[in-house]
Design a protein around this motif. Structure first.
Motif, PDB file in Angstrom:
ATOM      1  N   ALA A  17       0.834  -1.208   0.000  1.00 28.43           N
ATOM      2  CA  ALA A  17       0.000   0.000   0.000  1.00 28.43           C
ATOM      3  C   ALA A  17       0.868   1.258   0.000  1.00 28.43           C
ATOM      4  N   GLN A  18       1.943   1.243   0.797  1.00 23.69           N
ATOM      5  CA  GLN A  18       2.822   2.409   0.866  1.00 23.69           C
ATOM      6  C   GLN A  18       3.586   2.623  -0.441  1.00 23.69           C
ATOM      7  N   VAL A  19       4.044   1.517  -1.043  1.00 24.22           N
ATOM      8  CA  VAL A  19       4.788   1.632  -2.299  1.00 24.22           C
ATOM      9  C   VAL A  19       3.890   2.166  -3.406  1.00 24.22           C
ATOM     10  N   PHE A  20       2.662   1.639  -3.490  1.00 22.46           N
ATOM     11  CA  PHE A  20       1.726   2.099  -4.520  1.00 22.46           C
ATOM     12  C   PHE A  20       1.417   3.589  -4.350  1.00 22.46           C
ATOM     13  N   THR A  21       1.154   3.982  -3.113  1.00 23.74           N
ATOM     14  CA  THR A  21       0.881   5.397  -2.841  1.00 23.74           C
ATOM     15  C   THR A  21       2.121   6.245  -3.085  1.00 23.74           C
ATOM     16  N   GLY A  22       3.281   5.725  -2.681  1.00 27.58           N
ATOM     17  CA  GLY A  22       4.532   6.455  -2.874  1.00 27.58           C
ATOM     18  C   GLY A  22       4.869   6.679  -4.336  1.00 27.58           C
ATOM     19  N   ARG A  23       4.532   5.693  -5.191  1.00 29.68           N
ATOM     20  CA  ARG A  23       4.817   5.849  -6.620  1.00 29.68           C
ATOM     21  C   ARG A  23       4.007   6.990  -7.222  1.00 29.68           C
ATOM     22  N   ILE A  24       2.778   7.135  -6.751  1.00 34.15           N
ATOM     23  CA  ILE A  24       1.949   8.230  -7.271  1.00 34.15           C
ATOM     24  C   ILE A  24       2.457   9.574  -6.762  1.00 34.15           C
ATOM     25  N   THR A  25       2.742   9.654  -5.462  1.00 32.47           N
ATOM     26  CA  THR A  25       3.237  10.919  -4.910  1.00 32.47           C
ATOM     27  C   THR A  25       4.622  11.268  -5.457  1.00 32.47           C
ATOM     28  N   ALA A  26       5.405  10.217  -5.809  1.00 34.57           N
ATOM     29  CA  ALA A  26       6.745  10.466  -6.343  1.00 34.57           C
ATOM     30  C   ALA A  26       6.705  11.120  -7.714  1.00 34.57           C
ATOM     31  N   LEU A  27       5.563  11.046  -8.395  1.00 36.02           N
ATOM     32  CA  LEU A  27       5.447  11.689  -9.705  1.00 36.02           C
ATOM     33  C   LEU A  27       5.469  13.208  -9.597  1.00 36.02           C
ATOM     34  N   MET A  28       5.113  13.727  -8.419  1.00 35.02           N
ATOM     35  CA  MET A  28       4.928  15.170  -8.291  1.00 35.02           C
ATOM     36  C   MET A  28       6.225  15.937  -8.519  1.00 35.02           C
ATOM     37  N   ASN A  29       7.285  15.576  -7.821  1.00 38.07           N
ATOM     38  CA  ASN A  29       8.533  16.327  -7.938  1.00 38.07           C
ATOM     39  C   ASN A  29       9.122  16.297  -9.349  1.00 38.07           C
ATOM     40  N   PRO A  30       9.284  15.113  -9.973  1.00 40.11           N
ATOM     41  CA  PRO A  30       9.857  15.129 -11.332  1.00 40.11           C
ATOM     42  C   PRO A  30       8.997  15.874 -12.350  1.00 40.11           C
ATOM     43  N   LEU A  31       7.680  15.755 -12.246  1.00 39.70           N
ATOM     44  CA  LEU A  31       6.814  16.455 -13.194  1.00 39.70           C
ATOM     45  C   LEU A  31       6.930  17.964 -13.038  1.00 39.70           C
TER      46      LEU A  31
END
Length: 573
Positions: free
Chosen positions: A228-242
């Motif tokens: 659950a944390q990895v799945f959520t983290g992957r989505i939130t991790a998109l914010m900085n690079p974008l």
């Protein structure tokens, strides 16, 4: 979460000053690119060293003033956030105390611990960051865009394109992750429950050699949390690079158009540098804003979980009824009990009248409903049907505090709190003096070992009473109940760790009390109940017989079987 924010009302000053000082810091920061542009266009271009020195002093002054404003804002935001979290914990803990046993059973201990600790910490972090960045970051973003327009209108149009794109990314990620963070906290509840069960039951786990099985179960729970944390983290991790890609694309556009204009003499090099600096400021602030959004999303999800508990009203409403004082008569009128979410009834309807001063024994197999029966008297659980009457009045129509003040309860599991022997006994009666405490200890057969302890009544008690044996803990909990001088005394298997001689001495001391309390003794020992005025025999939640010891030996197969299993020498051929 919106309701929780009302607890910030005592920190209005901090909630105003923290953003105010942050905006002052941002305001000074917005002047830095203009000073840099002046250094390049005037100082460097014309070799004006004194002008460069003056600008350098101005930059240092802006930096120092900004630092002071930042530290001041940090202080006020931290003070508001910590105070807010403390108020939430107090409100949550107080509300939990008002909930009934049924409500707490439904919510679960692990999730309560999680909401008091992890969830409150997330809310505290969210409030802290909001006070510092919620106004500062948008102010810098739009301030930088406005300042860019003062430098070059055409170049500033790049900002008009970049900022909406960044807003779409930031808020899109936020909306996608709010429900996901709620799921993560739910998985964390499961891990918390598993951890708590293993720590409290470590002796049983080792006794039955279940370490490997429990380790595997824990690994499964943590694996679910990890996914659950990895799945959520992957989505939130998109914010900085974008956001970085969008801003850097804007910077490239500025450099390209700026270079053309500088080459044509339309724009100065310093102006281009100022525009790039403003775009960089936007990048930095949006990275901060992205982290703020992630933190706020977590805080909002956790706040909703906390508010869900605060919104839960007790299933046992306390009516504004007058105190009902009496001699301790107890009557069960066709009373039954079914626990929440239970498939079957725990207690089937039964009726029983107990006169003041009588001693009632309750016996039956494991899970037959013995503890459930006595829990109805102090209204730890409400009868599902029928009613329980104490002193001639339904317990649901009595003042709960007055009702429970007249009842002394010794639970099945002896529970002592960290402190001293005195502090634990005073839970029974805060106004008791030393003489009353020693008398209660003497009746509970605990005076001797307490007197031998260094400090006597002030001898230390570790958490859970682990520095006392099982029998000593039981006797101390019995003494705690007797200090209250109750009209109704409930001993829920309270002598299971006592030897027969100590148990007999205890019952004799209770029987000699004046006035004699109405006593309910839950026990698996027939020897502990044979002198009771009446004995209630339970089997699978049903009252199968009520009588005295000799009578039940002749008429009740369940009672006779229990007795003969303890005294096999009485079996006749």
């Amino acid at each position: 979460m919106k309701k929780l924010l009302r607890l910030l009302k005592n920190y209005k000053k901090e909630c105003v000053l923290a953003p105010l000082f942050k905006m002052l810091e941002a305001l000074f920061e917005l002047f830095v690119p203009l000073v840099m542009a002046a250094i390049i266009d005037t100082g460097v271009e014309y070799g004006d060293t004194p002008f460069i020195a003056k600008c350098a002093v101005l930059l240092v002054a802006l930096g120092v003033i900004g630092l002071v404003c930042s530290l001041t804002a940090q202080y006020f935001s931290a003070r508001a956030a910590v105070g807010f979290a403390a108020k939430i914990r107090h409100a949550l803990f107080s509300h939990i105390q008002e909930l009934s046993y049924s409500d707490l059973d439904g919510l679960g201990t692990s999730t309560m611990i999680n909401r008091l600790t992890s969830d409150v910490n997330q809310v505290q972090n969210g409030v802290n960051l909001v006070l510092r960045l919620a106004m500062r970051s948008p102010f810098v973003v739009f301030g930088a865009m406005i300042m860019a327009f003062t430098v070059d209108v055409q170049g500033a149009l790049t900002f008009v394109v970049v900022i909406p794109l960044l807003a779409i990314v930031v808020f899109g990620v936020m909306l996608a992750t709010i429900p996901l963070f709620k799921k993560v906290q739910g998985k964390l509840d499961i891990v918390m429950r598993r951890t708590r069960e293993n720590l409290t039951g470590v002796r049983v786990i080792r006794a039955f050699h279940q370490e490997e099985a429990q380790t595997e179960a824990f690994a499964e729970d943590t694996k679910g949390l990890l996914k659950a944390q990895v799945f959520t983290g992957r989505i939130t991790a998109l914010m900085n690079p974008l956001t970085v890609v969008i801003v850097n694309a804007g910077i490239l556009a500025l450099l390209w158009t700026g270079a053309v204009k500088v080459d044509g003499g339309i724009l100065t090099a310093g102006a281009v540098i100022a525009l790039v600096n403003y775009m960089s400021q936007i990048l930095i602030e949006l990275v901060k804003l992205a982290n703020l959004i992630i933190t706020v999303t977590k805080a909002w999800a956790c706040g909703d979980r906390i508010q869900a508990v605060l919104d839960k009203s007790s299933s046992m409403p306390v009516e504004n009824a007058p105190a009902c004082v009496g001699d301790g008569t107890v009557t069960f009128e066709n009373a039954s009990l079914t626990y929440p979410n239970a498939a079957e009834q725990t207690l089937y309807p039964f009726s029983l009248t107990v006169k003041a001063g009588e001693t009632v024994g309750i016996i039956g197999g494991t899970g037959s409903g013995k503890s459930s029966l006595v829990n109805l008297i102090p209204r730890l659980y409400d009868a599902t049907s029928g009613r329980v009457v104490v002193n001639g009045t339904d317990v649901r129509k009595q003042d709960v505090k007055t009702l429970r003040d007249m009842i002394g309860i010794v639970p099945q599991h002896a529970a002592l709190l960290k402190g001293t022997v005195r502090s634990n006994l005073l839970w029974g009666n805060p106004d008791a003096n030393d003489e009353q405490l020693w008398n209660a200890l003497e009746m509970a057969q605990a005076k001797e070992f307490v007197a031998e302890k260094d400090g006597g009544l002030d001898a230390p008690v570790s958490q859970g009473g682990k520095n006392f044996s099982g029998g000593q803990r039981q006797r101390l909990t019995i003494a705690r109940a007797l200090v209250r001088q109750p009209r109704i005394l409930i001993l829920d298997d309270a002598s299971s760790a006592l030897d027969y001689m100590t148990d007999a001495a205890l019952r004799k001391a209770i029987a000699a009390l004046t006035p004699r309390p109405t006593t309910f003794i839950v026990s698996q020992r027939t020897a502990s109940l044979q002198n009771a005025d009446k004995i209630v025999v339970l089997e699978d939640g049903e009252v199968v017989a009520v009588g005295v010891h000799k009578e039940l030996l002749q008429t009740c197969d369940v009672y006779r079987e229990i007795h003969l299993s303890q005294y096999p020498e009485e079996v006749t051929e």
